[in-house]
Design an enzyme around this catalytic site. Structure first.
Site, PDB file in Angstrom:
ATOM      1  N   GLU A 111      74.466  68.691 -45.448  1.00 17.90           N
ATOM      2  CA  GLU A 111      74.220  67.701 -44.419  1.00 17.90           C
ATOM      3  C   GLU A 111      72.765  67.712 -43.981  1.00 17.90           C
ATOM      4  O   GLU A 111      72.045  68.695 -44.153  1.00 17.90           O
ATOM      5  CB  GLU A 111      75.128  67.967 -43.224  1.00 17.90           C
ATOM      6  CG  GLU A 111      74.909  69.349 -42.657  1.00 17.90           C
ATOM      7  CD  GLU A 111      76.049  69.805 -41.757  1.00 17.90           C
ATOM      8  OE1 GLU A 111      77.171  69.336 -41.921  1.00 17.90           O
ATOM      9  OE2 GLU A 111      75.778  70.639 -40.893  1.00 17.90           O
ATOM     10  N   CYS A 124      66.331  67.106 -39.992  1.00 18.38           N
ATOM     11  CA  CYS A 124      66.709  68.503 -40.160  1.00 18.38           C
ATOM     12  C   CYS A 124      67.469  68.580 -41.486  1.00 18.38           C
ATOM     13  O   CYS A 124      68.490  67.906 -41.657  1.00 18.38           O
ATOM     14  CB  CYS A 124      67.602  68.894 -38.976  1.00 18.38           C
ATOM     15  SG  CYS A 124      68.338  70.520 -39.126  1.00 18.38           S
ATOM     16  N   CYS A 131      75.458  79.550 -46.855  1.00 15.23           N
ATOM     17  CA  CYS A 131      74.380  80.490 -46.535  1.00 15.23           C
ATOM     18  C   CYS A 131      74.924  81.901 -46.712  1.00 15.23           C
ATOM     19  O   CYS A 131      76.089  82.159 -46.406  1.00 15.23           O
ATOM     20  CB  CYS A 131      73.918  80.289 -45.082  1.00 15.23           C
ATOM     21  SG  CYS A 131      72.494  81.320 -44.626  1.00 15.23           S
ATOM     22  N   CYS A 135      75.418  85.192 -40.256  1.00 18.60           N
ATOM     23  CA  CYS A 135      75.255  85.341 -38.809  1.00 18.60           C
ATOM     24  C   CYS A 135      76.560  84.889 -38.137  1.00 18.60           C
ATOM     25  O   CYS A 135      77.022  83.776 -38.387  1.00 18.60           O
ATOM     26  CB  CYS A 135      74.065  84.518 -38.318  1.00 18.60           C
ATOM     27  SG  CYS A 135      72.532  84.942 -39.173  1.00 18.60           S
ATOM     28  N   CYS A 138      77.088  81.322 -36.367  1.00 16.79           N
ATOM     29  CA  CYS A 138      76.679  80.120 -37.089  1.00 16.79           C
ATOM     30  C   CYS A 138      77.816  79.618 -37.979  1.00 16.79           C
ATOM     31  O   CYS A 138      78.392  80.400 -38.747  1.00 16.79           O
ATOM     32  CB  CYS A 138      75.438  80.433 -37.927  1.00 16.79           C
ATOM     33  SG  CYS A 138      74.959  79.089 -39.038  1.00 16.79           S
ATOM     34  N   CYS A 362      74.339  72.944 -37.205  1.00 21.55           N
ATOM     35  CA  CYS A 362      74.781  74.145 -37.893  1.00 21.55           C
ATOM     36  C   CYS A 362      76.041  74.049 -38.743  1.00 21.55           C
ATOM     37  O   CYS A 362      77.003  74.787 -38.544  1.00 21.55           O
ATOM     38  CB  CYS A 362      74.962  75.267 -36.883  1.00 21.55           C
ATOM     39  SG  CYS A 362      73.699  75.267 -35.639  1.00 21.55           S
TER      40      CYS A 362
HETATM   41  N1  SAH Z   1      68.748  80.117 -41.889  1.00 23.75           N
HETATM   42  C1  SAH Z   1      67.669  79.628 -41.107  1.00 23.75           C
HETATM   43  C2  SAH Z   1      67.713  78.138 -40.824  1.00 23.75           C
HETATM   44  C3  SAH Z   1      69.021  77.487 -40.478  1.00 23.75           C
HETATM   45  S1  SAH Z   1      69.721  77.610 -38.885  1.00 23.75           S
HETATM   46  C4  SAH Z   1      67.582  80.396 -39.811  1.00 23.75           C
HETATM   47  O1  SAH Z   1      68.490  81.143 -39.510  1.00 23.75           O
HETATM   48  O2  SAH Z   1      66.563  80.299 -39.132  1.00 23.75           O
HETATM   49  C5  SAH Z   1      68.614  76.896 -37.737  1.00 23.75           C
HETATM   50  C6  SAH Z   1      68.706  77.546 -36.359  1.00 23.75           C
HETATM   51  O3  SAH Z   1      69.972  77.277 -35.721  1.00 23.75           O
HETATM   52  C7  SAH Z   1      68.595  79.068 -36.428  1.00 23.75           C
HETATM   53  O4  SAH Z   1      67.757  79.530 -35.410  1.00 23.75           O
HETATM   54  C8  SAH Z   1      70.020  79.489 -36.187  1.00 23.75           C
HETATM   55  O5  SAH Z   1      70.100  80.818 -35.736  1.00 23.75           O
HETATM   56  C9  SAH Z   1      70.481  78.483 -35.172  1.00 23.75           C
HETATM   57  N2  SAH Z   1      71.933  78.410 -35.013  1.00 23.75           N
HETATM   58  C10 SAH Z   1      72.879  78.652 -35.953  1.00 23.75           C
HETATM   59  N3  SAH Z   1      74.105  78.500 -35.442  1.00 23.75           N
HETATM   60  C11 SAH Z   1      73.950  78.166 -34.149  1.00 23.75           C
HETATM   61  C12 SAH Z   1      74.859  77.862 -33.078  1.00 23.75           C
HETATM   62  N4  SAH Z   1      76.181  77.881 -33.268  1.00 23.75           N
HETATM   63  N5  SAH Z   1      74.331  77.532 -31.876  1.00 23.75           N
HETATM   64  C13 SAH Z   1      72.994  77.489 -31.697  1.00 23.75           C
HETATM   65  N6  SAH Z   1      72.097  77.758 -32.655  1.00 23.75           N
HETATM   66  C14 SAH Z   1      72.554  78.093 -33.866  1.00 23.75           C
END
Ligand code: SAH
Length: 374
Positions: A111, A124, A131, A135, A138, A362
């Site tokens: 997406e 974006c 991935c 985390c 996420c 996300c």
């Molecule tokens: N993998 C990379 C880029 C993708 S995520 C990274 O981690 O930086 C982009 C941003 O969204 C990252 O800072 C990630 O930690 C954040 N993110 C992921 N899931 C989220 C959520 N449920 N709520 C808020 N931010 C989130």
């Protein structure tokens, strides 16, 4: 030591059953021309293709009327094939946020999200399907890594966004795509070569690229230090964003599991080197999770860590993922967190929550689609 194999994985291509089609956007301009010649396409036709693709944002060779019909067929098959097909779009914020779900040649879904603001329009984009960073807060992380995207697949998302802007598909009339952020699905540093090729496609002047300034491109990473160090040598001043989420290693080992390999201090030192080399301030991304990482003492620790660094903190209210017990911080805790950081002179902003009602953050649209298809 037990996590050493994980490091090796970082630049490895995951196993792919069917290779995505090759595309001229996988290559630098000289290699594009060489590929054309190899395919029996006169070299100057590669320039024409670049004008269509990067200047007119047209990815359909069949409509390139200055190219002979037989060459159009050949280009559509082997030179500039269609890399992404729209499955559906959902809009929010009165149409100023639009999330597109794309199907790749092998049925894999990714997406992108297009956001129009008064002063800029940002897309974006995804760099991987799924991935591998795992985390826990996420949505994308929950499904694991499906595969890396090619530069052609990544670039195609940006070209589609530029086209939507030019065609005036967002309210407010035609506009120019001004910013690109690698904050969709995937860890861009874990797909380094394809991401770098895409960044060059985005920043190279037209017609060989989209001509968007490197400063308007943000690469967001969990903090793969080997990737940050490679980026330092590229001499391309994109904005670096570090997904820190907490200043202490103990909690970060859980929130961002790669922290077991590269600690907070090492990640910040690598980001500092990047800032020194490029003169660019970097961003610290911090998802505010209620009672997990939003305590005053953590803000204090973060303030002390960042006060003498060329960094800016971007607080993101957690976008809760389905099935998770975690939720966004209370407004008063968020305000206190900001206040404490400011006492250290650390610049801090709270990110607006575009597209909440369309799971704008996300990996949630792709996740929903997979669930409903299953
Ligand atoms: N993998 C990379 C880029 C993708 S995520 C990274 O981690 O930086 C982009 C941003 O969204 C990252 O800072 C990630 O930690 C954040 N993110 C992921 N899931 C989220 C959520 N449920 N709520 C808020 N931010 C989130």
């Amino acid at each position: 030591m037990s996590d050493l194999p994980e490091i090796k994985l970082v630049f490895d291509e995951p196993k792919q059953r069917v290779k995505p089609p090759a595309h001229f956007a996988d290559l630098d301009p000289a290699a594009r021309k060489a590929l054309a010649v190899e395919l029996g396409i006169p070299g100057f036709r590669a320039n024409q293709a670049a004008v269509h693709f990067f200047t007119h944002f047209n990815d359909d060779p069949q409509s390139w009327s200055d190219i002979p019909k037989d060459l159009r067929d050949l280009m559509a098959e082997k030179f500039t094939p269609k890399m992404i097909t729209l499955v559906r779009s959902v809009s929010a914020d009165g149409g100023r946020t639009r999330k597109d779900l794309w199907k790749l040649h092998d049925g894999v879904l990714v997406e992108s999200v297009l956001m129009r603001y008064t002063d800029r329009t940002t897309v974006c984009i995804s760099s991987q399907a799924g991935c591998g960073m795992n985390c826990p807060f996420c949505a994308t992380g929950q499904g694991g890594l499906t595969r890396n995207l090619t530069a052609g697949e990544i670039t195609a998302q940006v070209v589609a966004a530029a086209r939507a802007c030019e065609l005036g598909e967002m309210p407010g009339g035609p506009t120019r795509l001004s910013n690109v952020v690698f904050m969709g699905m995937g860890e861009p540093m874990a797909n380094y070569n394809a991401v770098m090729r895409s960044i060059r496609n985005i920043t190279t002047a037209q017609p060989d690229g989209l001509g968007i300034g490197a400063r308007s491109v943000t690469l967001s990473t969990v903090g793969l230090v080997n990737g940050i160090e490679k980026l330092i040598d590229e001499d391309i001043p994109v904005t670096l964003a570090i997904s820190l989420h907490t200043p202490d290693d103990e909690l970060r080992d859980t929130l961002v599991p790669i922290n077991s390999r590269w600690k907070v201090r090492e990640v910040l030192e690598a980001a500092d080197k990047y800032a020194d080399k490029t003169g660019r301030r970097y961003s610290i991304e911090y998802a505010m999770i209620k009672d997990i990482n939003d305590q005053a003492w953590r803000s204090d620790l973060l303030g002390r860590l960042l006060r003498n660094r060329n960094a800016h903190v971007n607080l993101i209210p957690l976008n809760p993922t389905p099935g998770s017990k975690w939720t966004a911080s209370r407004p008063e805790d968020e305000a206190e967190f900001v206040r404490i950081l400011e006492t250290y002179g650390v610049p801090v902003t709270v990110r607006d929550t575009r597209g909440r009602d369309i799971d704008g953050a996300c990996g949630q649209l792709a996740a929903a689609e997979v669930t409903s298809e299953a």
